[in-house]
Design an enzyme around this catalytic site. Structure first.
Site, PDB file in Angstrom:
ATOM      1  N   GLU A   1       0.844  -1.202   0.000  1.00  0.00           N
ATOM      2  CA  GLU A   1       0.000   0.000   0.000  1.00  0.00           C
ATOM      3  C   GLU A   1       0.880   1.252   0.000  1.00  0.00           C
ATOM      4  O   GLU A   1       2.102   1.188   0.129  1.00  0.00           O
ATOM      5  CB  GLU A   1      -0.912   0.033   1.235  1.00  0.00           C
ATOM      6  CG  GLU A   1      -2.365  -0.355   0.966  1.00  0.00           C
ATOM      7  CD  GLU A   1      -3.112   0.666   0.130  1.00  0.00           C
ATOM      8  OE1 GLU A   1      -2.491   1.646  -0.352  1.00  0.00           O
ATOM      9  OE2 GLU A   1      -4.321   0.492  -0.072  1.00  0.00           O
TER      10      GLU A   1
ATOM     11  N   ASP B   1     -10.088   0.726  -3.869  1.00  0.00           N
ATOM     12  CA  ASP B   1      -9.033   0.852  -2.870  1.00  0.00           C
ATOM     13  C   ASP B   1      -8.455   2.266  -2.954  1.00  0.00           C
ATOM     14  O   ASP B   1      -9.196   3.232  -3.026  1.00  0.00           O
ATOM     15  CB  ASP B   1      -7.998  -0.257  -3.089  1.00  0.00           C
ATOM     16  CG  ASP B   1      -7.268  -0.648  -1.815  1.00  0.00           C
ATOM     17  OD1 ASP B   1      -6.708   0.244  -1.159  1.00  0.00           O
ATOM     18  OD2 ASP B   1      -7.244  -1.842  -1.473  1.00  0.00           O
TER      19      ASP B   1
END
Length: 293
Positions: free
Chosen positions: A17, A197
């Site tokens: 991430e 996301d």
């Protein structure tokens, strides 16, 4: 048209991430949340450097002082890559030990906008905050279980916030005090297509979204119209950052979290860092101003 997608670096992240292109260094910083790792990839040298974090990291940014600042489950910390040490600056959710910090962006003033989420991914305890002048301010954006983003329009007047489990991307107008004053649903994504996301914004103001479980990334116009789709060889695409000398190389973090043994065998690149070329460059990423207002 964007593409094709290529493997940029073998990482094998459980939950990659937070990619951030450090223009001065020519390097990409990102994290592996579940393995509590901070990574820095140098594409010129094809080299990956990694550090252990004391808690789950959601993001890592450089500051105007030459140091780094990281969002961990335990709070916002200064990070020194030379020593690997962390120093707590703020603990915005000390009363929510089941939460963790998730995704973030730096605005043009050097302030950090970041979200939190329920680490169990069920309770609507995730909030959106702004960190500036050493102070954390909670916004009025409605809580949800998994926040993603925020991201900001090129003029800095619109904040894009993602409710991942709700499948929604919201556009929030910012007021004169810099905080959201209104919110509208910009895009709704069917769970069958994946879960939205991390968002990123390019120089035309279009929003790129990684789709967790969707095998793709989408590019949306500021009006919400789907403009481009990029397919990946892995299911869980988490977030995109624009890098390279021309900011036309899109780097994408991915994850193998939630995949079965059979699925991982079919997706040997799950959790790796990928890249592809885009026609529209990204925007230079600001550094965190430790005295931002």
């Amino acid at each position: 048209m964007p593409g094709p997608v290529e493997q940029a670096c073998k990482v094998g992240a459980t939950l990659g991430e937070g990619p951030y292109w450090s223009e001065g260094e020519g390097k990409l910083w990102f994290v592996d949340i579940k393995e509590q790792k901070i990574h820095c990839f140098d594409p010129g040298a094809d080299r990956l450097e990694s550090w252990n974090a004391p808690a789950q990291p959601g993001w890592i940014f450089p500051t105007d002082s030459g140091r780094m600042v990281a969002g961990l489950q335990s709070g916002i910390h200064m990070f020194d890559p030379a020593s690997g040490s962390f120093e707590l600056l703020a603990a915005p959710e000390a009363s929510e030990p089941g939460n963790r910090l998730n995704d973030a962006v730096i605005d043009r003033f050097g302030a950090i906008w970041f979200g939190s989420m329920d680490d169990g991914e069920t309770r609507a305890t995730g909030r959106v905050y702004r960190f500036a002048d050493g102070k954390v301010v909670a916004t009025t954006i409605a809580p949800c279980a998994i926040t993603n983003g925020p991201a900001l329009s090129p003029d800095g007047n619109t904040l894009y916030h993602v409710d991942t489990l709700g499948g929604s991307i919201y556009a929030c107008t910012l007021g004169v005090d810099g905080l959201p004053i209104s919110q509208r649903r910009l895009v709704t994504i069917d769970p069958a297509q994946g879960y939205p996301d991390g968002p990123s914004v390019d120089s035309e103001g279009c929003i790129w979204i990684g789709l967790f479980g969707g095998w793709k990334a989408h590019r949306y116009a500021p009006t919400g119209e789907l403009l481009d789709t990029v397919s990946f060889p892995v299911a869980n695409v988490t977030k995109i950052a624009f890098g390279g000398a021309d900011l036309c190389t899109a780097y994408a973090t991915t994850a193998h979290k939630g995949l079965s043994a059979a699925e991982r065998a079919q997706q040997p690149g799950a959790g790796d860092l990928f890249s592809f070329r885009v026609d529209v460059p990204g925007l230079p990423a600001p550094k965190v101003a430790l005295t931002a207002s």
